[in-house]
Write an enzyme that holds these catalytic residues in place. Structure first.
Site, PDB file in Angstrom:
ATOM      1  CG  HIS A  88       0.073  -2.197  -1.746  1.00  0.00           C
ATOM      2  ND1 HIS A  88       0.737  -1.011  -1.612  1.00  0.00           N
ATOM      3  CD2 HIS A  88      -1.255  -1.909  -1.551  1.00  0.00           C
ATOM      4  CE1 HIS A  88      -0.120  -0.043  -1.334  1.00  0.00           C
ATOM      5  NE2 HIS A  88      -1.340  -0.567  -1.307  1.00  0.00           N
ATOM      6  CD  GLU A  89      -4.321  -4.166  -1.780  1.00  0.00           C
ATOM      7  OE1 GLU A  89      -4.930  -3.987  -0.700  1.00  0.00           O
ATOM      8  OE2 GLU A  89      -4.138  -3.259  -2.620  1.00  0.00           O
TER       9      GLU A  89
ATOM     10  CG  HIS B 167      -3.474  -2.026   2.967  1.00  0.00           C
ATOM     11  ND1 HIS B 167      -3.070  -0.839   3.535  1.00  0.00           N
ATOM     12  CD2 HIS B 167      -3.412  -1.831   1.621  1.00  0.00           C
ATOM     13  CE1 HIS B 167      -2.777   0.042   2.579  1.00  0.00           C
ATOM     14  NE2 HIS B 167      -2.967  -0.548   1.412  1.00  0.00           N
TER      15      HIS B 167
END
Length: 457
Positions: A21-22, A25
């Site tokens: 998920h990170e 980003h």
């Protein structure tokens, strides 16, 4: 030891989901020309990590494993050198900001799709979707669904597995409506018929805690196992109240028992309730009063247990109740997209039902329940581990896209407003929104963890 294994299972399942998920980003930020300062798995104090000599990025593992973050150069958080201002996040076009913020949840959607794709491509022998039993006084019984017919659609949606049926039914939780069930006749394979089964606050009230299939009342084929006691736990209710190995259960509360599964269903549905067991012992009928001990499953649902095990017997599944499910790569990909969409819609719908009071807030789960489910998946199979990871990844995606300040969805709303207005909202307005978002998120977390703790006791 159980706690340690549960913790390790949670780390194994959640760790990669948070990291990816990170990473979503992180990678989009770098592609958009934004300078990344820190890439952290977890919050709080740094446990260990390293700093890249080439980029200067601080890669770290932090102490609190409830998420992670990517810190970018931003003039709102400190002074930025003039020659680096073009690298600051706050200087980017709103579309770039939206892309960076949305990349995390999108990555979770991609993970879910990929894991479902692998599962769909894995051949598996399953029970055919033929109705094995219709439980009395249930929606299926009211609709007079015929035993032996094959379920091919729920509410107009094609289904090929009992898992698919379960998800379709669970999506109607809390509703008072008619659920349509389309069956293929066992006698005439070319004939189909759609039945309307009425449900009243489905899976709530007395049915709360039961699975969707049992609540609806149509059960897959189950083996007819003689209700003969094969073993007893020394401290179980059955042993304490006089049940013996070799006893044959003939009735519970005057309900005739023909098979072991019927007996276990009654026992599970009546925790801490005194039941009258009629048994045959050496061909002599006797009656025993046994109260099932109350237990809780991973979701905190109460069930009864008496500590009696069935005598072992060989189970042979009839060929007509078996089917092999296998899909090619392309069909599996289509089905993985369909399943992801279905579950995402069901998740959002369930949240709406909780807010409207249609279903209870006690359905909300927190990190303790997630950890227990992760541990249980390792006890079952690698397919269950992947399925659990896919479901959690999907939940993370949907949760993060909620339009609540602090979450990714809230930031996306801010940047959409900036795109329309041509300038960002004032710092004061954004801070008010973030504080409200923090309060809402803290409230949800307290409620979820409170639900988790209540399920333990």
């Amino acid at each position: 030891m159980t706690f340690l294994l549960t913790l390790l299972a949670a780390i194994f399942v959640l760790g990669p989901l948070i990291a990816l998920h990170e990473w979503g980003h992180y990678i989009v930020a770098r592609l958009c020309g934004v300078k990344v300062l820190t890439y952290s798995i977890g919050f709080g104090p740094k446990l260990f990590g390293w700093t890249s000599k080439k980029s200067g990025i601080d890669y770290r593992i932090s102490a609190l494993p409830l998420g992670g973050y990517v810190k970018m150069l931003d003039e709102r958080e400190g002074e930025v050198a003039k020659d680096e201002q073009h690298l600051a996040f706050n200087r980017q076009h709103p579309l770039k900001k939206i892309a960076i913020v949305a990349a995390g949840p999108i990555m979770n959607f991609v993970i879910a799709i990929a894991l479902f794709w692998v599962l769909f491509m894995t051949p598996s022998e399953q029970l055919a979707t033929k109705i094995g039993q219709v439980l009395p006084d249930t929606p299926a019984a009211i609709a007079q669904l015929p035993v032996g017919d094959k379920i091919i659609a729920i509410d107009g949606h094609d289904v090929q597995t009992w898992e698919g049926i379960n998800y379709r039914l669970a999506g109607r939780m809390g509703e008072t409506t008619n659920i349509s069930v389309t069956l293929q006749s066992e006698v005439d394979k070319g004939m189909t018929k759609t039945y309307q089964a009425p449900v009243q606050e489905f899976m709530q009230g007395a049915a709360q805690g039961k699975d969707a299939l049992s609540s609806f009342g149509m059960i897959p084929w189950q083996p007819n196992i003689a209700p003969i006691v094969g073993d007893l736990t020394p401290d179980g209710a059955a042993s304490r109240q006089g049940l013996k190995v070799g006893d044959r259960i003939t009735a519970i509360n005057d309900k005739v028992i023909d098979d072991w599964i019927s007996a276990t269903r009654i026992i599970r549905d009546n925790p801490e309730t005194l039941l009258t067991f009629s048994v045959l012992r050496d061909d002599q009928p006797i009656e025993l009063q046994i109260m099932p001990q109350g237990k809780k499953d991973n979701l905190g649902n109460d069930y009864g247990q008496i500590g009696a095990m069935v005598a072992q017997s060989e189970i042979v599944i009839p060929d007509e109740y078996k089917t092999t499910v296998v899909y090619g790569p392309a069909e599996s990909l289509v089905k993985s997209f369909e399943k992801t969409e279905q579950l995402a819609v069901m998740t959002v719908s369930s949240m709406g039902k909780m807010l409207s009071g249609m279903i209870g807030l006690d359905n909300l789960s927190g990190p303790i329940t997630i950890a227990k489910v992760a541990k249980q998946s390792f006890d079952i199979s690698w397919q269950m581990v992947l399925s659990t990871a896919a479901l959690i990844s999907l939940s993370l995606a949907v949760l993060n896209l909620l339009p609540i300040p602090v979450l990714d969805g809230g930031h996306i709303v801010y940047y959409l407003i900036e795109l329309i207005r041509g300038k960002p909202l004032s710092e004061g307005v954004q801070m008010v929104g973030l504080n409200i978002g923090l309060l809402l998120l803290a409230g949800f977390m307290v409620l979820a963890i409170g639900n988790d703790i209540s399920r333990l006791f």
